[in-house]
Structures are given as structure tokens and as C-alpha cells.
Design an enzyme around this catalytic site. Sequence first.
Site, PDB file in Angstrom:
ATOM      1  N   TYR A  69       0.788  -1.427   0.014  1.00 19.08           N
ATOM      2  CA  TYR A  69      -0.002  -0.109   0.068  1.00 19.08           C
ATOM      3  C   TYR A  69       0.950   1.219  -0.014  1.00 19.08           C
ATOM      4  CZ  TYR A  69      -4.172  -2.752   1.378  1.00 19.08           C
ATOM      5  OH  TYR A  69      -5.271  -3.565   1.374  1.00 19.08           O
ATOM      6  N   GLY A 221     -18.337  -1.197  -3.342  1.00 11.36           N
ATOM      7  CA  GLY A 221     -19.282  -2.255  -4.214  1.00 11.36           C
ATOM      8  C   GLY A 221     -18.584  -2.593  -5.532  1.00 11.36           C
TER       9      GLY A 221
END
Length: 304
Positions: A69, A221
Amino acid sequence: MTSEMITADAAGTWTLGDLTVARVGFGAMRLTGSAAFHLGTPSDRERAIAVLRRAVELGVDHIDTAAFYFSRLRSANEIINSALSPYPDGLLIAAKVGPFRDYHGEWGTSARPDQLRGHVEENLRQLGRDHLDLVYLRRMRQDSVAEHFGALAELRDKGLIRHLGVSDVEPRHLAEALAIAPVVAVQNRYALDSPDPATDELLRVCGEQGIAFVPFYAVAGRRGPQAADADAGADHDEVLAVARAHDATPAQIRIAWTLHQGPHVLAIPGTGNPGHLAENVAAGALRLTDDELRRLDALRRPAG
């Protein structure tokens, strides 16, 4: 809903091995400045540090991160270390290993089993710790996880890792890992508008075996990593309607729906925005009605 005074314990707790955490945690990917952590403009470092410290003040005791990350100028692990070290008692830091990025941010092939110790040690170095509370093996399309997971189990035996998890797996991979060593958590993509029968089965199996299920992209989503942080304006009509009924944001409804999928389901929404952080934590206090859950569950059913 008023979010300033709601803390993470409103969502209840779950125990990962011998470590009990609030069911709402924090995903560190966005600390680097972009929803897709390898793209975009680096975040303001001081703001990211402030968000992490505020998360702990709000009772968050589970942070999900990875050495891969990082963006052009920011490393999530370095920010976590700067913000929270010396680490408070009871704070669980989970890391993922398996994927590989070079220092220019380019993705390489999946790590070999013999390279995983180096990945674990890089997380330890960046975080300034002598062990990792939880390490996920992120499957990178390999058919079997046995050799990679076995390498992590050896590192657990050596004390570098406390607990093990698997990520981006099917039920057969979980069974394969469990035959080698205990698994306390599974991390897969899961959201109310991303239907996947295999993941639904995995969620059920985890519940039966007392294993935490920790979705990623639960708020974004089907839009995935390109979704804006807590994008309130682009969502399904049903999500927006339920949000209005609770005076909540669509992101809060998505987090609440995730937590309603079972007591073993944890949420790790990430943000670099202090206001969104408070909203994410407060979502753990939302209680959806059976009718609202039915309406939201319908979004998981494929068309037709």
C-alpha cells in the site's frame, strides 16, 4: 445520523484467535491518497496521521494494511508507524502478503513461498514491530495455496506472526489452509451489489466454523477501487431510500448491511477524510429492519 459521539464498540466485537476487536475497523489503503493506492495524488501526510489517531480515539482497534500500500510519496505502513507508535495495548494490525510491487509501483508476479518471509519482515520493518498480529496470504490466481500458506505457518511457529488468514480464496482454498494451520479470518471482495455464489458460500462456511469474514470494497461495491471516497451521489435507489430513512449516508448503509450478514462479519472501511471516518464508525450503530434488509439483499441477486 449524528456520528461524532458514536464509537466502534457500537457494532459489537469478534474474537480473532485470542484477540478481541470491534467489528468496525479501518482499512489503510486510502491513506496513500487514492482509492486505487498506486494512482492519483498523494494524500496530505499530517491529515492521514490525524485520521489514524482519531480512529483509535473512536475505539477502532483493528487496522488492515500491507507493505504494497504505497503511492508516489506515501506508505500506509510508515504513516501507521508515525501516527500510532508506540502502539496502544489491544490494537490489532493485520497485513497481507503475496502480491509484489517494485519501488516504482509496478506489479510483479506473485511471491514465491520462499519470498514470503521477506514480505513479512518488510511489514515488520515499516511498522516498527517485532511480530504481526494477523497475516493474510493473498492468493494470486494459483490453484493451490498449500505451499504458500505452509510457509506462513512456519513463520507463525517462529513467532513472527500471531495468527493467519487467507484472502481472495474459494471454499476449497480455505479447507486446504485449515488442513495446515488454524485460520482466524478470510478476506474477500464482498458487497451488496456484487453477487458471487462462491463468496456467499464462503461467508456461510466461515460462520459455521467461527472464522471472521472481512470484506474489502464493501463500500465501493462493484465500482471497486476507482470509486470516490464515500461517494454519496451515485448509488442504487434502494440504498438511497434506506439512507434517507435513517438520516444516514449511502456508505453508512452499505457498512451496516455488511455487518448484518452475521456476527462473524467485520468491516474495514478506509478513508483519508476525518468526517467520513466518524460516519464509518457510526455505521456500526445502525440497525436495519427486516424489510430494509430484504430490499437491499435483492441487489445481490443477478438480473433475471
